[in-house]
Design a protein around this motif. Structure first.
Motif, PDB file in Angstrom:
ATOM      1  N   SER A  68      -8.592   7.554   1.622  1.00 32.82           N
ATOM      2  CA  SER A  68      -7.384   7.400   1.341  1.00 32.82           C
ATOM      3  C   SER A  68      -6.683   6.094   1.861  1.00 32.82           C
ATOM      4  N   ALA A  69      -5.999   6.228   3.187  1.00 36.55           N
ATOM      5  CA  ALA A  69      -5.709   4.785   3.821  1.00 36.55           C
ATOM      6  C   ALA A  69      -6.617   3.910   4.124  1.00 36.55           C
ATOM      7  N   GLY A  70      -8.038   4.493   4.480  1.00 45.64           N
ATOM      8  CA  GLY A  70      -9.175   3.850   4.661  1.00 45.64           C
ATOM      9  C   GLY A  70      -9.685   3.045   3.645  1.00 45.64           C
ATOM     10  N   SER A  71      -9.405   3.295   2.371  1.00 46.93           N
ATOM     11  CA  SER A  71      -9.503   2.589   1.021  1.00 46.93           C
ATOM     12  C   SER A  71      -8.418   1.763   0.796  1.00 46.93           C
ATOM     13  N   MET A  72      -7.324   2.167   0.907  1.00 47.12           N
ATOM     14  CA  MET A  72      -5.885   1.166   0.685  1.00 47.12           C
ATOM     15  C   MET A  72      -6.041   0.049   1.423  1.00 47.12           C
ATOM     16  N   VAL A  73      -6.391   0.407   2.547  1.00 41.99           N
ATOM     17  CA  VAL A  73      -6.184  -1.069   3.343  1.00 41.99           C
ATOM     18  C   VAL A  73      -7.013  -2.329   2.988  1.00 41.99           C
ATOM     19  N   LEU A  74      -7.986  -2.109   2.212  1.00 38.34           N
ATOM     20  CA  LEU A  74      -8.741  -3.338   1.785  1.00 38.34           C
ATOM     21  C   LEU A  74      -8.084  -3.952   0.396  1.00 38.34           C
ATOM     22  N   THR A  75      -6.978  -3.310   0.064  1.00 31.47           N
ATOM     23  CA  THR A  75      -6.433  -3.696  -1.409  1.00 31.47           C
ATOM     24  C   THR A  75      -5.414  -4.530  -0.815  1.00 31.47           C
ATOM     25  N   PRO A  76      -4.644  -5.428  -2.022  1.00 32.08           N
ATOM     26  CA  PRO A  76      -3.692  -6.429  -1.498  1.00 32.08           C
ATOM     27  C   PRO A  76      -2.426  -5.715  -1.611  1.00 32.08           C
ATOM     28  N   ASP A  77      -2.174  -4.466  -2.025  1.00 31.81           N
ATOM     29  CA  ASP A  77      -0.647  -4.055  -2.100  1.00 31.81           C
ATOM     30  C   ASP A  77      -0.777  -2.550  -2.402  1.00 31.81           C
ATOM     31  N   VAL A  78      -0.033  -1.815  -1.487  1.00 26.86           N
ATOM     32  CA  VAL A  78      -0.187  -0.440  -1.486  1.00 26.86           C
ATOM     33  C   VAL A  78       1.166   0.287  -1.919  1.00 26.86           C
ATOM     34  N   GLY A  79       2.173  -0.595  -2.031  1.00 24.93           N
ATOM     35  CA  GLY A  79       3.548  -0.101  -2.793  1.00 24.93           C
ATOM     36  C   GLY A  79       4.228   0.581  -1.714  1.00 24.93           C
ATOM     37  N   GLU A  80       5.691   0.456  -1.962  1.00 23.30           N
ATOM     38  CA  GLU A  80       6.526   1.106  -0.861  1.00 23.30           C
ATOM     39  C   GLU A  80       6.359   2.657  -0.721  1.00 23.30           C
ATOM     40  N   GLU A  81       5.812   3.273  -1.847  1.00 23.68           N
ATOM     41  CA  GLU A  81       5.838   4.608  -1.513  1.00 23.68           C
ATOM     42  C   GLU A  81       4.895   5.197  -0.620  1.00 23.68           C
ATOM     43  N   PHE A  82       3.758   4.293  -0.271  1.00 25.88           N
ATOM     44  CA  PHE A  82       2.740   4.662   0.759  1.00 25.88           C
ATOM     45  C   PHE A  82       3.231   4.032   1.946  1.00 25.88           C
ATOM     46  N   ILE A  83       4.393   3.433   2.330  1.00 20.35           N
ATOM     47  CA  ILE A  83       4.624   2.717   3.525  1.00 20.35           C
ATOM     48  C   ILE A  83       5.749   3.804   4.408  1.00 20.35           C
ATOM     49  N   GLN A  84       5.137   4.233   5.585  1.00 24.04           N
ATOM     50  CA  GLN A  84       6.006   4.891   6.472  1.00 24.04           C
ATOM     51  C   GLN A  84       6.160   4.185   7.849  1.00 24.04           C
ATOM     52  N   TRP A  85       5.014   3.530   8.558  1.00 25.30           N
ATOM     53  CA  TRP A  85       5.179   2.735   9.581  1.00 25.30           C
ATOM     54  C   TRP A  85       4.995   1.038   9.293  1.00 25.30           C
ATOM     55  N   ARG A  86       5.678   0.521   9.796  1.00 23.94           N
ATOM     56  CA  ARG A  86       5.662  -0.961  10.061  1.00 23.94           C
ATOM     57  C   ARG A  86       5.361  -1.717  10.892  1.00 23.94           C
ATOM     58  N   PRO A  87       4.478  -2.722  11.273  1.00 25.19           N
ATOM     59  CA  PRO A  87       4.247  -3.272  12.392  1.00 25.19           C
ATOM     60  C   PRO A  87       5.207  -4.078  13.007  1.00 25.19           C
ATOM     61  N   PRO A  88       5.434  -4.353  14.214  1.00 26.04           N
ATOM     62  CA  PRO A  88       6.438  -5.172  14.764  1.00 26.04           C
ATOM     63  C   PRO A  88       7.003  -6.517  14.090  1.00 26.04           C
ATOM     64  N   SER A  89       5.952  -7.159  13.614  1.00 29.53           N
ATOM     65  CA  SER A  89       6.173  -8.282  12.666  1.00 29.53           C
ATOM     66  C   SER A  89       7.252  -8.110  11.316  1.00 29.53           C
ATOM     67  N   GLY A  90       6.963  -6.624  10.786  1.00 26.83           N
ATOM     68  CA  GLY A  90       7.669  -6.257   9.684  1.00 26.83           C
ATOM     69  C   GLY A  90       6.744  -6.546   8.438  1.00 26.83           C
ATOM     70  N   ASP A  91       5.304  -7.291   8.692  1.00 25.26           N
ATOM     71  CA  ASP A  91       4.725  -7.675   7.514  1.00 25.26           C
ATOM     72  C   ASP A  91       3.836  -6.234   6.979  1.00 25.26           C
ATOM     73  N   ASP A  92       4.170  -6.212   5.624  1.00 25.46           N
ATOM     74  CA  ASP A  92       3.624  -5.256   4.731  1.00 25.46           C
ATOM     75  C   ASP A  92       2.584  -5.374   3.901  1.00 25.46           C
ATOM     76  N   ARG A  93       1.876  -6.753   4.220  1.00 31.73           N
ATOM     77  CA  ARG A  93       0.636  -6.970   3.493  1.00 31.73           C
ATOM     78  C   ARG A  93      -0.433  -6.084   3.999  1.00 31.73           C
ATOM     79  N   THR A  94      -1.422  -5.828   3.092  1.00 33.63           N
ATOM     80  CA  THR A  94      -2.754  -5.306   3.840  1.00 33.63           C
ATOM     81  C   THR A  94      -3.896  -6.437   3.388  1.00 33.63           C
ATOM     82  N   LEU A  95      -5.067  -6.063   3.467  1.00 33.59           N
ATOM     83  CA  LEU A  95      -5.862  -7.003   3.756  1.00 33.59           C
ATOM     84  C   LEU A  95      -6.511  -7.861   2.535  1.00 33.59           C
ATOM     85  N   GLY A  96      -6.398  -7.446   1.300  1.00 30.84           N
ATOM     86  CA  GLY A  96      -6.626  -8.071   0.119  1.00 30.84           C
ATOM     87  C   GLY A  96      -8.110  -8.408  -0.073  1.00 30.84           C
ATOM     88  N   VAL A  97      -9.122  -7.536   0.502  1.00 33.58           N
ATOM     89  CA  VAL A  97     -10.548  -7.719   0.477  1.00 33.58           C
ATOM     90  C   VAL A  97     -10.746  -7.614  -1.158  1.00 33.58           C
TER      91      VAL A  97
END
Length: 227
Positions: free
Chosen positions: A132-161
Motif C-alpha cells: 500500500s503506502a510502501g508502494s505508493m511512496v515510490l510513485t510521483p503523485d499519490v493524489g489528495e485522496e490519500f494525503i492525511q499527514w503533511r511534513p513541516p515543509s508542506g511538500d506533498d511530493r513522493t519519490l518518483g522512482v
C-alpha cells in the motif's frame, strides 16, 4: 532496485512467484529487513498492536511471515540519530526490504530524513516489496485522496522512482475497499499513468520493465483523466 509493488502483500501464488523470480533464489535463502515506519503516521494502523503484528509476521498482510532466512527491523525515524556506518552496510547486504503500509507522506518524509531515499539508486540488486503506502511512496503523485499527514515543509511530493501512480485496495462494487468509481475520480487528478489494483495484484518493475501480476482485479488509466 527491483520493485514488487503490492496493495495487500504477497497474497497469492502468482505474486510469490514474482518475488522469487526477482530474488533469484528461494525465499528461505534470502535475508529481509522490515520497515514499519509508515504505520506510525496513520491513526488506523499505528502505533501499537498492528505495528507489532507487522513486525512479528502476524499481520493480515503476508510479508514478514514468508519464511525468510532472517528478518530484521529498520526503523527510519531512528536512523538520523545514529551513524550511517551502523545501518547503511546492513541495508546494502540485505536481499529485500519489506515496507509496510500506513501514511505515505509520513513514510516519504522519513525516507528523506533518514537518508534511505538517497541510498535507493545504488541498491541495484535489492528487492523492494511495498505494501500500500510502501508502494505508493515510490510513485510521483499519490493524489489528495490519500494525503492525511503533511511534513513541516508542506511538500506533498513522493519519490518518483517510477513514473506511474498507484491506487491500492481496489474492491469489488459494494464490497469493502476502494471502489472503481473512486479510482476513476482519483485518476482524474493524476497527471501521469496510474494503476488501480486490488489486494490480489502487484506491479513488478525490473530494469525499467513494468508488468502486472494478478489473480484479482486491476485497471490502467492513461495520462489523461479517466481514460
Amino acid at each position: 532496485m527491483k520493485l514488487l509493488l503490492t496493495s495487500g502483500g504477497v497474497t497469492n501464488a502468482s505474486i510469490r512467484a514474482a518475488l522469487v523470480d526477482q530474488l533469484g533464489k528461494p525465499i528461505a535463502d534470502a535475508t529481509a529487513l522490515c520497515i514499519p515506519t509508515a504505520m506510525y503516521g496513520h491513526p488506523g494502523v499505528g502505533p501499537g498492536t498492528r505495528a507489532w503484528n507487522f513486525i512479528s509476521g502476524q499481520s493480515e498482510n503476508p510479508m514478514v511471515d514468508l519464511g525468510w532466512k532472517s528478518v530484521g527491523v529498520l526503523e527510519l525515524t531512528a536512523l538520523p540519530s545514529i551513524a550511517e556506518e551502523r545501518w547503511v552496510p546492513l541495508v546494502r547486504e540485505t536481499d529485500v526490504l519489506l515496507v509496510a503500509g500506513g501514511d505515505v507522506l509520513y513514510l516519504c518524509h522519513w525516507m528523506r530524513e533518514s537518508g534511505l531515499a538517497d541510498l535507493i539508486p545504488s541498491l541495484t540488486d535489492t528487492v523492494w516489496v511495498g505494501l500500500s503506502a510502501g508502494s505508493m511512496v515510490l510513485t510521483p503523485d499519490v493524489g489528495e485522496e490519500f494525503i492525511q499527514w503533511r511534513p513541516p515543509s508542506g511538500d506533498d511530493r513522493t519519490l518518483g522512482v517510477v513514473d506511474f501512480s498507484v491506487f491500492p485496495h481496489l474492491g469489488p462494487d459494494g464490497m469493502p475497499g476502494n471502489s472503481m468509481a473512486e479510482a476513476e475520480q482519483w485518476a482524474g487528478g493524476i497527471a501521469g499513468p496510474a494503476y488501480a489494483i486490488d489486494d490480489q495484484t502487484a506491479i513488478t518493475v525490473v530494469d525499467g520493465t513494468v508488468e502486472v501480476v494478478s489473480e484479482g482485479e486491476w485497471r490502467l488509466f492513461s495520462s489523461q483523466a479517466g481514460a
